[in-house]
Scaffold this motif. Structure first.
Motif, PDB file in Angstrom:
ATOM      1  N   MET A   1      73.558  69.235 -42.282  1.00 48.54           N
ATOM      2  CA  MET A   1      72.292  68.877 -42.171  1.00 48.54           C
ATOM      3  C   MET A   1      71.787  68.487 -43.591  1.00 48.54           C
ATOM      4  O   MET A   1      72.079  69.002 -44.349  1.00 48.54           O
ATOM      5  CB  MET A   1      71.591  70.042 -41.679  1.00 48.54           C
ATOM      6  CG  MET A   1      70.098  69.855 -41.604  1.00 48.54           C
ATOM      7  SD  MET A   1      69.243  71.551 -41.031  1.00 48.54           S
ATOM      8  CE  MET A   1      67.961  70.956 -40.232  1.00 48.54           C
ATOM      9  N   ALA A   2      71.250  67.158 -43.343  1.00 52.52           N
ATOM     10  CA  ALA A   2      70.730  66.823 -44.921  1.00 52.52           C
ATOM     11  C   ALA A   2      69.634  67.666 -45.361  1.00 52.52           C
ATOM     12  O   ALA A   2      68.806  68.218 -44.625  1.00 52.52           O
ATOM     13  CB  ALA A   2      70.273  65.375 -44.377  1.00 52.52           C
ATOM     14  N   ARG A   3      69.574  67.588 -46.667  1.00 50.34           N
ATOM     15  CA  ARG A   3      68.445  68.593 -47.456  1.00 50.34           C
ATOM     16  C   ARG A   3      67.333  67.512 -47.334  1.00 50.34           C
ATOM     17  O   ARG A   3      67.033  66.190 -47.214  1.00 50.34           O
ATOM     18  CB  ARG A   3      68.938  68.550 -48.931  1.00 50.34           C
ATOM     19  CG  ARG A   3      68.137  69.312 -49.616  1.00 50.34           C
ATOM     20  CD  ARG A   3      68.485  69.147 -51.280  1.00 50.34           C
ATOM     21  NE  ARG A   3      69.817  69.758 -51.332  1.00 50.34           N
ATOM     22  CZ  ARG A   3      69.900  71.175 -51.927  1.00 50.34           C
ATOM     23  NH1 ARG A   3      68.882  71.878 -52.274  1.00 50.34           N
ATOM     24  NH2 ARG A   3      71.104  71.687 -51.926  1.00 50.34           N
ATOM     25  N   ALA A   4      66.047  68.190 -47.070  1.00 50.76           N
ATOM     26  CA  ALA A   4      64.758  67.614 -46.970  1.00 50.76           C
ATOM     27  C   ALA A   4      64.484  67.131 -48.214  1.00 50.76           C
ATOM     28  O   ALA A   4      64.710  67.488 -49.585  1.00 50.76           O
ATOM     29  CB  ALA A   4      63.776  68.913 -46.822  1.00 50.76           C
ATOM     30  N   ARG A   5      63.801  65.943 -48.091  1.00 51.97           N
ATOM     31  CA  ARG A   5      63.526  65.085 -49.283  1.00 51.97           C
ATOM     32  C   ARG A   5      62.211  65.935 -50.009  1.00 51.97           C
ATOM     33  O   ARG A   5      61.357  66.208 -49.560  1.00 51.97           O
ATOM     34  CB  ARG A   5      62.760  63.714 -48.815  1.00 51.97           C
ATOM     35  CG  ARG A   5      62.488  62.719 -49.914  1.00 51.97           C
ATOM     36  CD  ARG A   5      62.153  61.277 -49.310  1.00 51.97           C
ATOM     37  NE  ARG A   5      62.132  60.407 -50.538  1.00 51.97           N
ATOM     38  CZ  ARG A   5      61.394  60.535 -51.341  1.00 51.97           C
ATOM     39  NH1 ARG A   5      60.521  61.278 -51.771  1.00 51.97           N
ATOM     40  NH2 ARG A   5      61.327  59.554 -52.374  1.00 51.97           N
ATOM     41  N   ILE A   6      62.378  65.870 -51.385  1.00 52.82           N
ATOM     42  CA  ILE A   6      61.500  66.353 -52.322  1.00 52.82           C
ATOM     43  C   ILE A   6      60.346  65.330 -52.239  1.00 52.82           C
ATOM     44  O   ILE A   6      60.563  64.211 -52.590  1.00 52.82           O
ATOM     45  CB  ILE A   6      62.156  66.755 -53.428  1.00 52.82           C
ATOM     46  CG1 ILE A   6      63.097  67.756 -53.408  1.00 52.82           C
ATOM     47  CG2 ILE A   6      60.875  67.096 -54.607  1.00 52.82           C
ATOM     48  CD1 ILE A   6      63.940  67.861 -54.771  1.00 52.82           C
ATOM     49  N   ASP A   7      59.048  65.833 -52.224  1.00 50.13           N
ATOM     50  CA  ASP A   7      57.912  65.147 -52.180  1.00 50.13           C
ATOM     51  C   ASP A   7      57.812  64.429 -53.587  1.00 50.13           C
ATOM     52  O   ASP A   7      57.887  65.175 -54.750  1.00 50.13           O
ATOM     53  CB  ASP A   7      56.781  66.018 -51.874  1.00 50.13           C
ATOM     54  CG  ASP A   7      55.405  65.203 -52.223  1.00 50.13           C
ATOM     55  OD1 ASP A   7      55.021  64.473 -51.132  1.00 50.13           O
ATOM     56  OD2 ASP A   7      54.780  65.625 -53.304  1.00 50.13           O
ATOM     57  N   ASP A   8      57.361  63.050 -53.770  1.00 47.55           N
ATOM     58  CA  ASP A   8      57.079  62.615 -55.175  1.00 47.55           C
ATOM     59  C   ASP A   8      55.938  63.505 -56.068  1.00 47.55           C
ATOM     60  O   ASP A   8      56.414  63.565 -57.340  1.00 47.55           O
ATOM     61  CB  ASP A   8      56.570  61.157 -55.106  1.00 47.55           C
ATOM     62  CG  ASP A   8      57.618  60.188 -54.458  1.00 47.55           C
ATOM     63  OD1 ASP A   8      58.833  60.480 -54.672  1.00 47.55           O
ATOM     64  OD2 ASP A   8      57.521  59.416 -53.677  1.00 47.55           O
ATOM     65  N   GLY A   9      54.998  63.790 -55.524  1.00 43.96           N
ATOM     66  CA  GLY A   9      53.976  64.555 -56.366  1.00 43.96           C
ATOM     67  C   GLY A   9      54.752  66.026 -57.053  1.00 43.96           C
ATOM     68  O   GLY A   9      54.721  66.280 -58.238  1.00 43.96           O
ATOM     69  N   ALA A  10      55.408  66.638 -56.041  1.00 45.73           N
ATOM     70  CA  ALA A  10      55.945  67.808 -56.497  1.00 45.73           C
ATOM     71  C   ALA A  10      57.085  67.544 -57.258  1.00 45.73           C
ATOM     72  O   ALA A  10      57.521  68.329 -58.450  1.00 45.73           O
ATOM     73  CB  ALA A  10      56.484  68.453 -55.274  1.00 45.73           C
ATOM     74  N   GLY A  11      57.940  66.384 -57.103  1.00 45.24           N
ATOM     75  CA  GLY A  11      59.101  66.159 -58.145  1.00 45.24           C
ATOM     76  C   GLY A  11      58.829  65.825 -59.217  1.00 45.24           C
ATOM     77  O   GLY A  11      59.207  66.262 -60.295  1.00 45.24           O
ATOM     78  N   ARG A  12      57.907  64.904 -59.626  1.00 51.71           N
ATOM     79  CA  ARG A  12      57.181  64.498 -60.834  1.00 51.71           C
ATOM     80  C   ARG A  12      56.563  65.649 -61.602  1.00 51.71           C
ATOM     81  O   ARG A  12      56.711  65.671 -62.688  1.00 51.71           O
ATOM     82  CB  ARG A  12      56.045  63.431 -60.513  1.00 51.71           C
ATOM     83  CG  ARG A  12      56.910  62.130 -60.310  1.00 51.71           C
ATOM     84  CD  ARG A  12      55.761  61.041 -59.824  1.00 51.71           C
ATOM     85  NE  ARG A  12      56.056  59.834 -59.229  1.00 51.71           N
ATOM     86  CZ  ARG A  12      56.414  58.658 -60.036  1.00 51.71           C
ATOM     87  NH1 ARG A  12      56.331  58.652 -61.349  1.00 51.71           N
ATOM     88  NH2 ARG A  12      57.195  57.725 -59.629  1.00 51.71           N
TER      89      ARG A  12
END
Length: 122
Positions: A1-12
């Motif tokens: 199962m692929a890991r969920a994408r990290i939201d750009d706002g949270a990642g930044r």
């Protein structure tokens, strides 16, 4: 199962916090910053020729070319968290990191030049 994408706002936000806090930043913040920037690398340099490792938080495959499927990959770049975040944000050049010994690169295609930074700081 692929890991969920990290939201750009949270990642930044995690990258900013990790850079500001350095080694004192929480493990969770450093992990999110690394995983987010590796996610960006995989999106911006799609492929499976090079494995980029930032232990203990993550690894990704990137850059077009021959794909490996089993065993140790022939092209690997590995570094610590601070070095990776420097590359990812443009405060460290790939050649400089290799020359200093902070980046361990093995294989004919083990080069991130032109693929980093993935999140340049301005």
């Amino acid at each position: 199962m692929a890991r969920a994408r990290i939201d750009d706002g949270a990642g930044r936000a995690a990258v900013r916090a990790a850079l500001e806090g350095g080694c004192a930043a929480s493990r969770d913040i450093r992990a999110q910053a690394v995983r987010y920037t590796l996610q960006l690398l995989a999106e911006q340099a799609e492929g499976n020729t090079l494995e980029v490792r930032v232990p203990p938080f993550g690894a990704t495959q990137c850059i077009e070319g021959p794909r490996h499927t089993r065993g140790t990959p022939p092209n690997v770049v590995e570094m610590d968290v601070a070095t990776w975040l420097g590359l990812a944000t443009g405060t460290l050049a790939f050649a400089e990191g290799v020359a200093s010994g902070a980046i361990h690169a093995s294989g004919a295609r083990a080069d991130l030049t032109g693929h980093v930074p993935v999140l340049p700081l301005h």
